[in-house]
Scaffold this active site. Structure first.
Site, mmCIF file in Angstrom:
data_model
loop_
_atom_site.group_PDB
_atom_site.id
_atom_site.type_symbol
_atom_site.label_atom_id
_atom_site.label_comp_id
_atom_site.label_asym_id
_atom_site.label_seq_id
_atom_site.Cartn_x
_atom_site.Cartn_y
_atom_site.Cartn_z
ATOM 1 N N GLY A 65 -24.923 -10.849 -6.304
ATOM 2 C CA GLY A 65 -25.338 -10.243 -4.865
ATOM 3 C C GLY A 65 -26.273 -8.956 -4.967
ATOM 4 N N GLY A 114 -22.118 -12.921 -7.653
ATOM 5 C CA GLY A 114 -22.478 -13.948 -6.515
ATOM 6 C C GLY A 114 -23.133 -15.301 -7.006
ATOM 7 C CD GLU A 137 -17.617 -8.894 -9.049
ATOM 8 O OE1 GLU A 137 -18.627 -9.765 -9.037
ATOM 9 O OE2 GLU A 137 -16.979 -9.158 -10.142
#
Length: 339
Positions: A65, A114, A137
């Site tokens: 993302g 993502g 992440e």
């Protein structure tokens, strides 16, 4: 404004090409909305029997993302934009998981965060020798999301928790070993495979592939040791186990755990623990949405993205600075209190 999502119908195959090479196809809100609209449009279209998703770049399928944009929204106190981004991204993930037609991802190059959300939930995930999977992440003060709390705990053993906490880079062989990928094709044969799906049909095209050609899985031989070290969901105990030994995988994992956000790792451990007990992907995505909004509001997110993606000094100042300083009550509050 030019589109980063190109869609065409070739025979009975709906083809989607991600074409944002300058950002390694990082998904921003317009791209997420366009992908969703295209897939909804084809969902009940009898002319489309198969959906094929690939990248125009040989460097990346999708790097994740557009987290830099999310950080900008956070810093500008635009909380509605943050909620909107994640809610629309997770809605897309759910659509792919529920898609009534074969959804085929051709993964050549980087596939992180993502990117797994728009590939792993689909029926067929074809990787090349250049594929690299990761959920990194915790290094930016965030959590493994896009349904990771559903698919990582369902990898047999503890390799899913290992991947989610360390952000380990997995090669094509690893992705096949862990079930994140389903088939292999050499990168030189990727175009021919896509053409075969159109000309001969998906099943016939898949029948020509040979997984034995895939690179050797680096993780396969050490899975028993990883399963032992990452068993259970006690981050402090896991860290102690990882510290015992000097095997290359253990040294790399130790370094990753030492550099990632203690807060993020603590929340991620609990997220995956709860996800492993969930009955549906929808339940996991709902929990991830609540956690994502809260995590982006914490200092570690803005600081982590700054250190990794903005200033790139790789020197974040985490709050708190150590796993032992993370409050169990604060972790549970992420999940048990409303947004």
């Amino acid at each position: 404004m030019s589109s980063y999502v190109e869609s065409t119908i070739d025979g009975t195959v709906g083809q989607i090409v991600l074409n944002r090479p300058s950002a390694l196809n990082a998904l921003d809100t317009p791209m997420i909305r366009e992908l969703y609209a295209v897939l909804v449009g084809w969902k009940d279209d009898d002319a489309v029997q198969t959906v094929l998703v690939r990248s125009a770049s040989d460097k990346a399928f999708c790097a994740g993302g557009d987290i830099r944009s999310v950080r900008e929204s956070v810093l500008a106190d635009k909380n509605g934009e943050v909620y909107g981004f994640f809610s629309e991204e997770y809605r897309l993930n759910q659509l792919i998981a529920d898609y009534p037609k074969p959804y085929v991802s051709l993964i050549d190059g980087v596939n992180m965060g993502g990117g797994l959300g728009i590939s792993v939930h689909g029926a067929v995930r074809v990787v090349t020798e250049r594929a690299m999977f990761a959920m990194p992440e915790t290094a930016i003060g965030f959590i493994p999301d896009v349904g990771a709390s559903w698919f990582l705990p369902r990898i047999p053993g503890a390799a899913g928790l290992y991947a989610g906490l360390t952000g380990a880079r997995l090669n094509a062989g690893d992705a096949l070993e862990l079930g994140l990928a389903t088939h292999f094709v050499p990168s030189a044969g990727l175009d021919a495979f896509a053409k075969s799906v159109v000309a001969d049909g998906l099943e016939a095209a898949l029948g020509t592939l040979d997984a034995a050609q895939a690179p050797e899985s680096a993780i396969a031989a050490v899975r028993p040791a990883i399963d032992e070290a990452f068993a259970g969901y006690d981050l402090a105990v896991i860290s102690q186990r990882v510290a015992q030994g000097d095997e290359p995988w253990r040294v790399a994992a130790r370094k990753a755990l030492a550099s990632a956000s203690p807060w993020s790792m603590s929340v991620s451990t609990e997220l995956l623990r709860r996800g492993g007990k969930s009955a549906t992907l929808e339940e996991c995505l709902g929990r991830e949405l609540r956690a994502a909004v809260k995590m982006t509001a914490c200092p570690d997110f803005a600081e982590g993205v700054r250190a990794v993606l903005v200033d790139k000094d790789r020197n974040p100042a985490w709050t708190p600075a150590a796993i032992a300083e993370v409050s169990v009550d604060a972790v549970n509050e992420v999940f048990d209190s409303p947004i």
